[in-house]
Design a protein around this motif. Structure first.
Motif, short mmCIF file in Angstrom:
data_model
loop_
_atom_site.label_atom_id
_atom_site.label_comp_id
_atom_site.label_asym_id
_atom_site.label_seq_id
_atom_site.Cartn_x
_atom_site.Cartn_y
_atom_site.Cartn_z
N ARG A 45 0.81 -1.23 0.00
CA ARG A 45 0.00 0.00 0.00
C ARG A 45 0.84 1.27 0.00
N ASP A 113 5.85 2.65 8.07
CA ASP A 113 4.55 2.53 7.43
C ASP A 113 4.23 1.09 7.07
N ALA A 114 5.28 0.29 6.82
CA ALA A 114 5.08 -1.11 6.46
C ALA A 114 6.18 -1.95 7.06
N GLY A 141 -2.13 3.51 10.95
CA GLY A 141 -2.54 3.04 9.64
C GLY A 141 -1.54 2.14 8.96
N GLY A 142 -0.45 1.81 9.66
CA GLY A 142 0.62 1.01 9.07
C GLY A 142 0.21 -0.42 8.77
N VAL A 143 0.98 -1.07 7.88
CA VAL A 143 0.65 -2.39 7.35
C VAL A 143 1.70 -3.41 7.76
N ARG A 214 -2.07 -9.97 5.17
CA ARG A 214 -1.89 -8.53 5.29
C ARG A 214 -2.89 -7.98 6.29
N SER A 216 -3.60 -4.22 8.97
CA SER A 216 -3.20 -2.86 9.32
C SER A 216 -3.63 -2.53 10.74
#
Length: 220
Positions: A45, A113-114, A141-143, A214, A216
């Motif tokens: 994302r 973020d990821a 909001g991180g994945v 996956r 979040s």
């Protein structure tokens, strides 16, 4: 007789040509056992930065960094860490750390973020230890995304495997296997949302597929 995870990746990881980094980058970002099969880096994302857990020789981290995503790759194997540093020292926005991923996550103040793992640390580490550490280092909001082999039906949780098959020197290592539905429950239990877990069929349906997961965390 068990061996350490570092010894396993030092010894049993396939060899590669360290002089062909451009060829490896040309393969792109693949979550599965086959090149150009399944999702690419878009599965993350579009993060502004990323952390790879169990980066091996670093091709995925290098690919992300080459696309403008500052990326850190962490691996417990001195052999693989050395390969990564040698092969990708020309790629800006890329850093490699030699550490157990749990120690790294517990000791860093950086956030991401990821956070992702491609057939690596998320498979070889107890999720009860690793998942909460990952969540604590994700930006709002991180994945978290990862891939590994699907569980054998009826065989779930921690499982040992012989590192040399059934011939050669003794040695064992532990992996953690769960169904997609189990992963949904595990991740939701630690506060993850939008959990998507499924087995992607292999190009030949008779072959082993790939478990893709996956999830979040809340954006605020």
């Amino acid at each position: 007789m068990s061996i350490s995870v570092a010894d396993y990746w030092d010894t049993y990881y396939p060899s590669l040509d360290e002089n062909a980094p451009d060829e490896l980058l040309g393969k792109g970002f693949s979550w599965t056992q086959w090149d150009h099969h399944g999702p690419d880096e878009g599965y993350l994302r579009q993060p502004d930065n990323a952390l790879e857990l169990g980066c091996g020789f670093g091709a995925h981290a290098a690919y992300l960094a080459s696309k403008g995503v500052p990326t850190i790759g962490v691996d417990v194997s001195p052999v693989q860490h050395g390969r990564a540093c040698r092969m990708w020292d020309h790629v800006p926005g890329l850093r490699f750390e030699l550490a157990d991923v749990r120690d790294y996550l517990a000791g860093t103040d950086e956030t991401y973020d990821a956070v992702y793992s491609v057939w690596a640390a998320m498979w070889f580490t107890n999720p009860a230890e690793l998942v909460p550490l990952v969540r604590a280092r994700l930006n709002p909001g991180g994945v978290l995304a990862f891939s590994q082999a699907p569980a054998v039906e009826g065989c779930y949780g921690a499982q040992g495997m012989h590192v040399n098959g059934f011939k050669g020197k003794q040695g064992g290592i532990t992996r953690w296997n769960y169904t997609p539905e189990m992963w949904v429950g595990i991740l939701r239990n630690y506060g993850f949302l939008d959990v998507d877990a499924a087995v992607l069929e292999a190009p030949d349906p008779d072959d082993v597929g790939t478990l893709l997961v996956r999830a979040s965390i809340p954006a605020s």
